[in-house]
Write an enzyme that holds these catalytic residues in place. Structure first.
Site, PDB file in Angstrom:
ATOM      1  N   GLU A  34       0.819  -1.216   0.000  1.00 58.24           N
ATOM      2  CA  GLU A  34       0.000   0.000   0.000  1.00 58.24           C
ATOM      3  C   GLU A  34       0.846   1.256   0.000  1.00 58.24           C
ATOM      4  O   GLU A  34       0.690   2.131   0.858  1.00 58.24           O
ATOM      5  CB  GLU A  34      -1.008   0.014   1.170  1.00 58.24           C
ATOM      6  CG  GLU A  34      -2.323  -0.655   0.816  1.00 58.24           C
ATOM      7  CD  GLU A  34      -3.525  -0.083   1.577  1.00 58.24           C
ATOM      8  OE1 GLU A  34      -3.783  -0.549   2.689  1.00 58.24           O
ATOM      9  OE2 GLU A  34      -4.201   0.813   1.039  1.00 58.24           O
ATOM     10  N   TYR A 108       0.183  -7.805  -2.003  1.00 56.35           N
ATOM     11  CA  TYR A 108      -0.929  -7.047  -1.433  1.00 56.35           C
ATOM     12  C   TYR A 108      -2.213  -7.606  -2.018  1.00 56.35           C
ATOM     13  O   TYR A 108      -2.680  -7.179  -3.076  1.00 56.35           O
ATOM     14  CB  TYR A 108      -0.786  -5.546  -1.713  1.00 56.35           C
ATOM     15  CG  TYR A 108      -1.932  -4.729  -1.180  1.00 56.35           C
ATOM     16  CD1 TYR A 108      -2.460  -4.971   0.086  1.00 56.35           C
ATOM     17  CD2 TYR A 108      -2.498  -3.708  -1.932  1.00 56.35           C
ATOM     18  CE1 TYR A 108      -3.526  -4.230   0.570  1.00 56.35           C
ATOM     19  CE2 TYR A 108      -3.560  -2.948  -1.446  1.00 56.35           C
ATOM     20  CZ  TYR A 108      -4.056  -3.222  -0.194  1.00 56.35           C
ATOM     21  OH  TYR A 108      -5.117  -2.494   0.288  1.00 56.35           O
ATOM     22  N   ASP A 149       0.434  -8.576   2.873  1.00 60.55           N
ATOM     23  CA  ASP A 149      -0.913  -8.403   3.405  1.00 60.55           C
ATOM     24  C   ASP A 149      -1.834  -9.295   2.591  1.00 60.55           C
ATOM     25  O   ASP A 149      -2.219  -8.933   1.486  1.00 60.55           O
ATOM     26  CB  ASP A 149      -1.303  -6.928   3.295  1.00 60.55           C
ATOM     27  CG  ASP A 149      -2.745  -6.674   3.743  1.00 60.55           C
ATOM     28  OD1 ASP A 149      -3.415  -7.636   4.173  1.00 60.55           O
ATOM     29  OD2 ASP A 149      -3.177  -5.512   3.663  1.00 60.55           O
ATOM     30  N   ASN A 151      -4.834 -10.219   3.428  1.00 60.01           N
ATOM     31  CA  ASN A 151      -6.244  -9.872   3.630  1.00 60.01           C
ATOM     32  C   ASN A 151      -7.111 -11.105   3.853  1.00 60.01           C
ATOM     33  O   ASN A 151      -8.254 -11.177   3.360  1.00 60.01           O
ATOM     34  CB  ASN A 151      -6.768  -9.033   2.457  1.00 60.01           C
ATOM     35  CG  ASN A 151      -6.600  -7.532   2.710  1.00 60.01           C
ATOM     36  OD1 ASN A 151      -6.820  -7.061   3.823  1.00 60.01           O
ATOM     37  ND2 ASN A 151      -6.209  -6.805   1.689  1.00 60.01           N
ATOM     38  N   ASP A 249      -2.250   1.207   9.973  1.00 63.75           N
ATOM     39  CA  ASP A 249      -3.169   0.313  10.695  1.00 63.75           C
ATOM     40  C   ASP A 249      -2.614  -1.119  10.769  1.00 63.75           C
ATOM     41  O   ASP A 249      -3.143  -1.946  11.509  1.00 63.75           O
ATOM     42  CB  ASP A 249      -4.594   0.361  10.100  1.00 63.75           C
ATOM     43  CG  ASP A 249      -4.635   0.489   8.593  1.00 63.75           C
ATOM     44  OD1 ASP A 249      -3.575   0.368   7.948  1.00 63.75           O
ATOM     45  OD2 ASP A 249      -5.728   0.704   8.053  1.00 63.75           O
TER      46      ASP A 249
END
Length: 259
Positions: A34, A108, A149, A151, A249
């Site tokens: 990101e 990502y 990440d 997710n 975050d």
DNA sequence: ATGACAGAGATACTCTGA
């Protein structure tokens, strides 16, 4: 060798936080996600000053991934094979040179919310393509670390409040099955292998006091080929970074390989 | 049922994230 992965949520908005962490930790390799900037806007100079070689696969406003390494990067691949029409910058792969070269992927994975939409289908398709590519890479039988990440919340134990996520793309059966399918190829979840303690999260939402309530989830993962897993010596989640000023975050996940 | 944060880049009555 320490390999880090960290979704920084805009490398430029986060520059001071990220730079400070790099100065403290000096990881041998770091995969960032990101970035939220194009290649030309990546703030290379402060990292080059710390001794890093940099490969960037950026995009305006959204996505963007990078690999930073103390040793030169070779065999750089931008984008995940399998869909030429996919213009999201979510995958970057390179070989970190050294006595024992290690292939590293900065991932990502799509968020996929809301479920039942095009976005969720894109997520599942992306996971399918990642599976096909991982299969190819595993056939090379070399040290490989696919970090980033993802997710995906793999199991209920990977959320403080699993009930909060039942309607979320991150915790859908299909997402979790696809993550397991990656592992069944022969990839090892480094955190589960080297630590596995409950309550270890890598993400807390900015909203609704998630950090204060410890409403966290473990969605950043390091998947290792057998040749890398053989050399796994430890793993660390840098939880305290979430309490720094202007935090991402997500927090860094660091894997240590004996090389 | 909804919003709450945060960032980019727009100038929005937005889009995206997780």
């Amino acid at each position: 060798m320490r390999i880090a992965t960290w979704n920084v949520n805009s490398v430029n908005a986060r520059l001071e936080t990220v730079r400070r962490w790099f100065e403290q930790e000096q990881p041998d390799v770091a995969c960032l996600q990101e970035l939220k900037c194009v290649d030309e806007k990546f703030p290379a100079e402060p990292f080059e000053r710390l001794g890093y070689n940099i490969a960037v696969h950026g995009q305006k406003t959204y996505n963007g991934v990078a690999i930073l390494s103390k040793t030169p990067l070779e065999d750089v691949r931008r984008g995940l094979p399998g869909d030429d029409g996919d213009d999201h910058a979510r995958y970057l792969e390179a070989v970190v040179s050294g006595p024992t070269p290690v292939r590293v992927a900065s991932i990502y994975l799509p968020n996929g919310n809301p479920i039942g939409t095009e976005k969720f289908a894109y997520k599942l398709n992306w996971l399918k393509r990642l599976n096909a590519h991982a299969r190819q890479l595993l056939a090379l039988e070399e040290p490989l670390a696919m970090v980033g990440d993802y997710n995906v919340i793999p199991e209920p134990r990977d959320a403080e409040y699993p009930a909060h996520w039942t309607r979320d793309a991150l915790f859908q059966t299909e997402s979790r099955e696809a993550f397991r399918a990656l592992k069944w190829l022969g990839l090892t979840d480094a955190f589960m292998q080297a630590d596995g303690s409950p309550g270890a999260y890598t993400f807390w939402d900015y909203q609704a006091g998630s950090w204060q309530r410890n409403d966290g989830i473990r969605i950043d993962h390091a998947l290792l080929s057998p040749q890398a897993a053989d050399r796994l010596r430890g793993v660390a989640i840098h939880r305290d970074v979430r309490s720094w000023e202007k935090p991402s975050d997500h927090v860094p996940l660091v894997v240590e390989l004996e090389l």
